[in-house]
Design an enzyme around this catalytic site. Sequence first.
Site, PDB file in Angstrom:
ATOM      1  N   HIS A   1       0.750  -1.204   0.070  1.00  0.00           N
ATOM      2  CA  HIS A   1       0.017  -0.161  -0.017  1.00  0.00           C
ATOM      3  C   HIS A   1       0.949   1.307   0.020  1.00  0.00           C
ATOM      4  CE1 HIS A   1      -2.588   2.864   2.120  1.00  0.00           C
ATOM      5  NE2 HIS A   1      -3.223   2.579   1.088  1.00  0.00           N
TER       6      HIS A   1
ATOM      7  N   GLU B   1       1.291  -0.622  -4.985  1.00  0.00           N
ATOM      8  CA  GLU B   1       0.326   0.456  -5.202  1.00  0.00           C
ATOM      9  C   GLU B   1       0.527   1.704  -5.392  1.00  0.00           C
ATOM     10  OE1 GLU B   1      -3.704   1.985  -3.556  1.00  0.00           O
ATOM     11  OE2 GLU B   1      -1.653   1.826  -2.609  1.00  0.00           O
TER      12      GLU B   1
ATOM     13  N   ASP C   1      -0.795   5.514  -6.134  1.00  0.00           N
ATOM     14  CA  ASP C   1      -2.019   6.419  -6.334  1.00  0.00           C
ATOM     15  C   ASP C   1      -1.547   7.522  -7.263  1.00  0.00           C
ATOM     16  OD1 ASP C   1      -3.764   5.311  -4.205  1.00  0.00           O
ATOM     17  OD2 ASP C   1      -2.235   6.159  -2.790  1.00  0.00           O
TER      18      ASP C   1
ATOM     19  N   HIS D   1      -0.945  10.165  -2.601  1.00  0.00           N
ATOM     20  CA  HIS D   1      -2.368   9.909  -2.154  1.00  0.00           C
ATOM     21  C   HIS D   1      -3.239  10.894  -2.234  1.00  0.00           C
ATOM     22  CE1 HIS D   1      -5.342   8.884   1.000  1.00  0.00           C
ATOM     23  NE2 HIS D   1      -5.456   7.810   0.134  1.00  0.00           N
TER      24      HIS D   1
ATOM     25  N   GLU E   1      -3.908   3.181  -8.860  1.00  0.00           N
ATOM     26  CA  GLU E   1      -5.257   3.658  -8.378  1.00  0.00           C
ATOM     27  C   GLU E   1      -5.339   5.124  -8.942  1.00  0.00           C
ATOM     28  OE1 GLU E   1      -8.318   5.826  -4.945  1.00  0.00           O
ATOM     29  OE2 GLU E   1      -6.629   4.386  -4.337  1.00  0.00           O
TER      30      GLU E   1
END
Length: 379
Positions: A82, A109, A111, A124, A210
């Site tokens: 994450h 991951e 963002d 993020h 994401e």
Amino acid sequence: MQKFRVLAGLCFIVAAAVCVCAAPASAAIQEAADLQALEQTTPQQTGAPTLAEGGQAPPVSAAYNSNFEPAAWSERPIVIAHRGASGYRPEHTLSGYQLAIDQGADYIEPDLVMTKDGYLVARHDVYLSGSTNVADLPVYKDRKRNFAGRDDWFVFDFTLSELRTLRTRQPRPSRGRDYDGAEQVPTFDEIIDFITAQNKSGRTVGLYPEIKHPQAFLEAGLNPTPRLVQGLARLKAAGVPVYVQCFELPYLETLAGLFDARYIYLVEGVEKGGKAYPPEGLDLAALPPFVNGIGADKALVLDKKGALTAFASAIKAAGLQLHVWTLRNDDVGRGYGSISSELEAYYEAGVDGVFADFPDTAIKVRDQKRLLAPPAVIN
């Protein structure tokens, strides 16, 4: 993973993007047709250059063979780092991604948000004070302003070259600061280069981007779609396993019409009376077929007895992947005595993946459980 909800009005504040990827002179007629198809499918921008005016995209008919995962990955839950190994390094840094890979993470991951001049970068939040040193730089003092009720510096007010003058820092006060100031904010292209090099070296690791607040950026004239699709094409060509995630289902539908990948719809719990509930009106049975799974707020997944909730059970019954966010060593869920017991509960319940700030812990608990599992019976 929690959403910082960008409110309506961004479109009146952010400057229009500039498309900086020039199409090669040798582009074929088919590529031109594909560019036109992509432009027509992408929600229209106001005031921003169109993709056809200089952008480049892969053929929309090119199917993404997303089954690049090693066969063994299907036999156990995947561990998604994450924001990288964000428990040990500032989030979304190449060193944090490298540490996660060294610890054995299956996926990294990032963002993705957009700069003023239309680049995808890894942050993020759209505000910068928590994860960079922007507040320490006098040259940007006048960039601080109020947006959506927050006084801060915002990524869409900075060009990429300006953003590159900032240095990353650990946003969580309880975590170590030893690596603050050491790195720049990475671009999506740099992350792709990094992850591709890792796979070429013999270590299979996937990317799980994401896309943050796509509709708000589109309304502001900042279109993430062309650069995102270009990046997915590069990952496909390199054989990198990929999931794409977003909280906005209509935007995932747009992407699915342009590129064949595995799409994860993110779902955050709605708290009522101290308990989390799925968003009202969410019908799992009515989800479009391009949705491969649900990235679920962990508060929606297990009941007090450690069994799957009705919502989580419905996800599994629908044949969808169930990936849970976020497991943290220093923020253990209510009712668990340790992060190990919390992770064990999710693994035992049968989730297909976990997002973890401390990938090494998630991997250790997962692999210990596999070693302790009884052997399969062979008839």
